[in-house]
Design a protein around this motif. Sequence first.
Motif, PDB file in Angstrom:
ATOM      1  N   ALA A 253      10.074 -12.315 -50.685  1.00  0.00           N
ATOM      2  CA  ALA A 253      11.287 -12.871 -50.073  1.00  0.00           C
ATOM      3  C   ALA A 253      12.536 -12.486 -50.855  1.00  0.00           C
ATOM      4  O   ALA A 253      13.635 -12.392 -50.288  1.00  0.00           O
ATOM      5  CB  ALA A 253      11.170 -14.393 -49.989  1.00  0.00           C
ATOM      6  N   LEU A 254      12.367 -12.222 -52.150  1.00  0.00           N
ATOM      7  CA  LEU A 254      13.495 -11.836 -52.995  1.00  0.00           C
ATOM      8  C   LEU A 254      13.732 -10.327 -52.999  1.00  0.00           C
ATOM      9  O   LEU A 254      14.620  -9.830 -53.699  1.00  0.00           O
ATOM     10  CB  LEU A 254      13.270 -12.319 -54.430  1.00  0.00           C
ATOM     11  N   GLY A 255      12.934  -9.593 -52.227  1.00  0.00           N
ATOM     12  CA  GLY A 255      13.159  -8.163 -52.094  1.00  0.00           C
ATOM     13  C   GLY A 255      12.261  -7.267 -52.921  1.00  0.00           C
ATOM     14  O   GLY A 255      12.435  -6.046 -52.932  1.00  0.00           O
ATOM     15  N   TRP A 256      11.257  -7.853 -53.616  1.00  0.00           N
ATOM     16  CA  TRP A 256      10.340  -7.053 -54.403  1.00  0.00           C
ATOM     17  C   TRP A 256       9.223  -6.519 -53.508  1.00  0.00           C
ATOM     18  O   TRP A 256       8.881  -7.125 -52.495  1.00  0.00           O
ATOM     19  CB  TRP A 256       9.708  -7.891 -55.514  1.00  0.00           C
ATOM     20  N   THR A 257       8.641  -5.391 -53.870  1.00  0.00           N
ATOM     21  CA  THR A 257       7.452  -4.883 -53.188  1.00  0.00           C
ATOM     22  C   THR A 257       6.233  -5.262 -54.028  1.00  0.00           C
ATOM     23  O   THR A 257       6.258  -5.143 -55.256  1.00  0.00           O
ATOM     24  CB  THR A 257       7.506  -3.360 -53.004  1.00  0.00           C
ATOM     25  N   THR A 258       5.176  -5.726 -53.382  1.00  0.00           N
ATOM     26  CA  THR A 258       4.035  -6.268 -54.121  1.00  0.00           C
ATOM     27  C   THR A 258       2.714  -5.657 -53.680  1.00  0.00           C
ATOM     28  O   THR A 258       2.583  -5.130 -52.575  1.00  0.00           O
ATOM     29  CB  THR A 258       3.946  -7.794 -53.944  1.00  0.00           C
ATOM     30  N   SER A 259       1.739  -5.751 -54.581  1.00  0.00           N
ATOM     31  CA  SER A 259       0.359  -5.375 -54.266  1.00  0.00           C
ATOM     32  C   SER A 259      -0.549  -6.235 -55.127  1.00  0.00           C
ATOM     33  O   SER A 259      -0.128  -6.753 -56.165  1.00  0.00           O
ATOM     34  CB  SER A 259       0.110  -3.891 -54.539  1.00  0.00           C
ATOM     35  N   SER A 260      -1.801  -6.405 -54.725  1.00  0.00           N
ATOM     36  CA  SER A 260      -2.716  -7.277 -55.457  1.00  0.00           C
ATOM     37  C   SER A 260      -4.112  -6.683 -55.520  1.00  0.00           C
ATOM     38  O   SER A 260      -4.531  -5.927 -54.635  1.00  0.00           O
ATOM     39  CB  SER A 260      -2.799  -8.661 -54.801  1.00  0.00           C
ATOM     40  N   LEU A 261      -4.836  -7.039 -56.575  1.00  0.00           N
ATOM     41  CA  LEU A 261      -6.228  -6.665 -56.744  1.00  0.00           C
ATOM     42  C   LEU A 261      -7.025  -7.907 -57.132  1.00  0.00           C
ATOM     43  O   LEU A 261      -6.496  -8.799 -57.809  1.00  0.00           O
ATOM     44  CB  LEU A 261      -6.386  -5.614 -57.850  1.00  0.00           C
ATOM     45  N   TYR A 262      -8.281  -7.957 -56.714  1.00  0.00           N
ATOM     46  CA  TYR A 262      -9.186  -9.017 -57.146  1.00  0.00           C
ATOM     47  C   TYR A 262     -10.061  -8.489 -58.280  1.00  0.00           C
ATOM     48  O   TYR A 262     -10.137  -7.278 -58.521  1.00  0.00           O
ATOM     49  CB  TYR A 262     -10.045  -9.502 -55.973  1.00  0.00           C
ATOM     50  N   ILE A 263     -10.743  -9.408 -58.973  1.00  0.00           N
ATOM     51  CA  ILE A 263     -11.530  -9.028 -60.138  1.00  0.00           C
ATOM     52  C   ILE A 263     -12.595  -7.998 -59.777  1.00  0.00           C
ATOM     53  O   ILE A 263     -12.873  -7.073 -60.546  1.00  0.00           O
ATOM     54  CB  ILE A 263     -12.168 -10.279 -60.793  1.00  0.00           C
ATOM     55  N   GLN A 264     -13.163  -8.116 -58.575  1.00  0.00           N
ATOM     56  CA  GLN A 264     -14.179  -7.150 -58.165  1.00  0.00           C
ATOM     57  C   GLN A 264     -13.584  -5.743 -58.077  1.00  0.00           C
ATOM     58  O   GLN A 264     -14.244  -4.746 -58.394  1.00  0.00           O
ATOM     59  CB  GLN A 264     -14.781  -7.546 -56.812  1.00  0.00           C
ATOM     60  N   GLU A 265     -12.316  -5.673 -57.640  1.00  0.00           N
ATOM     61  CA  GLU A 265     -11.656  -4.374 -57.526  1.00  0.00           C
ATOM     62  C   GLU A 265     -11.305  -3.805 -58.897  1.00  0.00           C
ATOM     63  O   GLU A 265     -11.323  -2.583 -59.097  1.00  0.00           O
ATOM     64  CB  GLU A 265     -10.403  -4.520 -56.660  1.00  0.00           C
TER      65      GLU A 265
END
Length: 297
Positions: A253-265
């Motif tokens: 919402a503040l304009g950042w681009t995000t990505s995520s990983l889980y522990i399995q990844e």
Amino acid sequence: MRTEGDTWDIVSSVGMTALGVAAARAIETKRPDALVHDEYAAPFVVASGDSDMKRLITDPTLWTQIPFTSGFIGYRSKFFDDFFLSAATAGVPQAVILAAGLDVRAYRLDWPKGEVVYEIDQPKVLEFKRQVLTESGAASRSDRRAVAVDLRDDWPAALVEAGFDPTSPTAWSAEGLLPYLPGAAQDALFTRIDQLSAPGSTVAAETIDSSVDIGRITEQESQYLKDTPFGKVDLASLFYTDERTDPDELLTALGWTTSSLYIQELAERYNRPLAPVPEPLAQMFDCTRYLTAFKPS
């Protein structure tokens, strides 16, 4: 239970969890397939004087009773190591380690010349850390600056006073931190990070899916660990479970681009299989995400 304005040293409350993580890093360092090497982790544990934590680094069989036998700390530490080195290599000149605890990345990592690394944590924790590193003859590989302040207080002012430059890009980390903050403090943390971040800044954070009942899981974990050296660490009494905004949503919402990983990844990324973890501990691992966010121009 936690109280407003509570404090701790390295062998009490939240500080004890930092000591436990140091013990896990000490064991990780001894693995033949170690993802990180931390020569200071064991000296921290020994210097603490805590007999249970010392047993953890002298008797590896004890780790069969607790979740860290899965190498979880290795995956997590490697993720944040790579994050900082990638940002520094890309030209980000300063890094801020929030709730640094016994993290020694300022000493372990091969930082570019001139990199400034700020470590924020409770005064007693940072003083213990300073004493042990001094006695060990440790030499920082960066321009390390300790900032003794509670993250529930006006830490931005203390950070700027230590020399932080809000006009330069910054690499921020929130590792093993967010559940120990009240919801309002967590939301304020990321809002402040945004305000202090110039374009080109980046954030890495360990987060927990909002869909899970963290209070129930931590109560189950505390029961599971009660007869282990971690029995004195009651996570259920240390975690805040009040409402908060998902950091991914807030930063987006503040304009950042995000990505995520889980522990399995992470296990797949580092080519080290994730060992089975018993319930209810597996629930916490399954719902833990590793978020990376970038602030564009």
